[in-house]
Design a protein around this motif. Structure first.
Motif, PDB file in Angstrom:
ATOM      1  N   PHE A   1       0.845  -1.187   0.000  1.00  0.00           N
ATOM      2  CA  PHE A   1       0.000   0.000   0.000  1.00  0.00           C
ATOM      3  C   PHE A   1       0.884   1.242   0.000  1.00  0.00           C
ATOM      4  O   PHE A   1       1.804   1.352   0.795  1.00  0.00           O
ATOM      5  CB  PHE A   1      -0.927  -0.010   1.211  1.00  0.00           C
ATOM      6  N   LEU A   2       0.572   2.149  -0.908  1.00  0.00           N
ATOM      7  CA  LEU A   2       1.383   3.348  -1.030  1.00  0.00           C
ATOM      8  C   LEU A   2       1.068   4.374   0.049  1.00  0.00           C
ATOM      9  O   LEU A   2       1.929   5.168   0.418  1.00  0.00           O
ATOM     10  CB  LEU A   2       1.189   3.981  -2.414  1.00  0.00           C
ATOM     11  N   THR A   3      -0.164   4.339   0.543  1.00  0.00           N
ATOM     12  CA  THR A   3      -0.560   5.319   1.554  1.00  0.00           C
ATOM     13  C   THR A   3      -1.340   4.635   2.674  1.00  0.00           C
ATOM     14  O   THR A   3      -1.892   3.543   2.483  1.00  0.00           O
ATOM     15  CB  THR A   3      -1.449   6.423   0.956  1.00  0.00           C
ATOM     16  N   LYS A   4      -1.379   5.306   3.791  1.00  0.00           N
ATOM     17  CA  LYS A   4      -2.191   4.814   4.911  1.00  0.00           C
ATOM     18  C   LYS A   4      -3.661   4.801   4.517  1.00  0.00           C
ATOM     19  O   LYS A   4      -4.398   3.893   4.871  1.00  0.00           O
ATOM     20  CB  LYS A   4      -1.963   5.714   6.123  1.00  0.00           C
ATOM     21  N   ARG A   5      -4.087   5.783   3.757  1.00  0.00           N
ATOM     22  CA  ARG A   5      -5.482   5.878   3.297  1.00  0.00           C
ATOM     23  C   ARG A   5      -5.858   4.653   2.451  1.00  0.00           C
ATOM     24  O   ARG A   5      -6.949   4.097   2.602  1.00  0.00           O
ATOM     25  CB  ARG A   5      -5.670   7.169   2.496  1.00  0.00           C
ATOM     26  N   ALA A   6      -4.974   4.232   1.565  1.00  0.00           N
ATOM     27  CA  ALA A   6      -5.247   3.063   0.723  1.00  0.00           C
ATOM     28  C   ALA A   6      -5.400   1.811   1.590  1.00  0.00           C
ATOM     29  O   ALA A   6      -6.287   0.987   1.359  1.00  0.00           O
ATOM     30  CB  ALA A   6      -4.133   2.867  -0.295  1.00  0.00           C
ATOM     31  N   LEU A   7      -4.559   1.664   2.588  1.00  0.00           N
ATOM     32  CA  LEU A   7      -4.655   0.535   3.518  1.00  0.00           C
ATOM     33  C   LEU A   7      -5.979   0.580   4.274  1.00  0.00           C
ATOM     34  O   LEU A   7      -6.671  -0.430   4.394  1.00  0.00           O
ATOM     35  CB  LEU A   7      -3.487   0.552   4.498  1.00  0.00           C
ATOM     36  N   GLU A   8      -6.365   1.748   4.775  1.00  0.00           N
ATOM     37  CA  GLU A   8      -7.624   1.892   5.524  1.00  0.00           C
ATOM     38  C   GLU A   8      -8.827   1.554   4.654  1.00  0.00           C
ATOM     39  O   GLU A   8      -9.768   0.901   5.107  1.00  0.00           O
ATOM     40  CB  GLU A   8      -7.747   3.309   6.075  1.00  0.00           C
ATOM     41  N   GLN A   9      -8.802   1.977   3.400  1.00  0.00           N
ATOM     42  CA  GLN A   9      -9.915   1.683   2.489  1.00  0.00           C
ATOM     43  C   GLN A   9     -10.020   0.186   2.226  1.00  0.00           C
ATOM     44  O   GLN A   9     -11.116  -0.372   2.218  1.00  0.00           O
ATOM     45  CB  GLN A   9      -9.746   2.440   1.170  1.00  0.00           C
ATOM     46  N   GLU A  10      -8.896  -0.464   2.017  1.00  0.00           N
ATOM     47  CA  GLU A  10      -8.911  -1.902   1.761  1.00  0.00           C
ATOM     48  C   GLU A  10      -9.379  -2.665   2.998  1.00  0.00           C
ATOM     49  O   GLU A  10     -10.134  -3.629   2.900  1.00  0.00           O
ATOM     50  CB  GLU A  10      -7.523  -2.373   1.328  1.00  0.00           C
ATOM     51  N   LEU A  11      -8.956  -2.232   4.154  1.00  0.00           N
ATOM     52  CA  LEU A  11      -9.381  -2.856   5.398  1.00  0.00           C
ATOM     53  C   LEU A  11     -10.888  -2.688   5.598  1.00  0.00           C
ATOM     54  O   LEU A  11     -11.582  -3.640   5.967  1.00  0.00           O
ATOM     55  CB  LEU A  11      -8.622  -2.275   6.588  1.00  0.00           C
TER      56      LEU A  11
END
Length: 59
Positions: free
Chosen positions: A18-28
């Motif tokens: 994940f390039l960003t924390k936001r991308a990780l949060e969305q996937e989670l």
């Protein structure tokens, strides 16, 4: 049995960067939605966890 967060980390995080924390949060968030609302379990009479809880509360 593994918690949803551990299952997520084993299934998704190991295969993706994940390039960003936001991308990780969305996937989670998408995985939690799947885990609670769409995942069908034989032990829950073929219902998702949310469907099973609602069914049990009506009974």
């Amino acid at each position: 049995m593994l918690s949803p967060a551990l299952q997520f980390s084993q299934c998704v995080l190991k295969r993706r960067a994940f390039l960003t924390k936001r991308a990780l949060e969305q996937e989670l968030a998408k995985y939690i939605e799947y885990y609670n609302h769409k995942r069908i379990k034989a032990k829950l009479k073929g219902m998702s966890p949310v469907q099973y809880r609602a069914h049990a509360q009506r009974a």
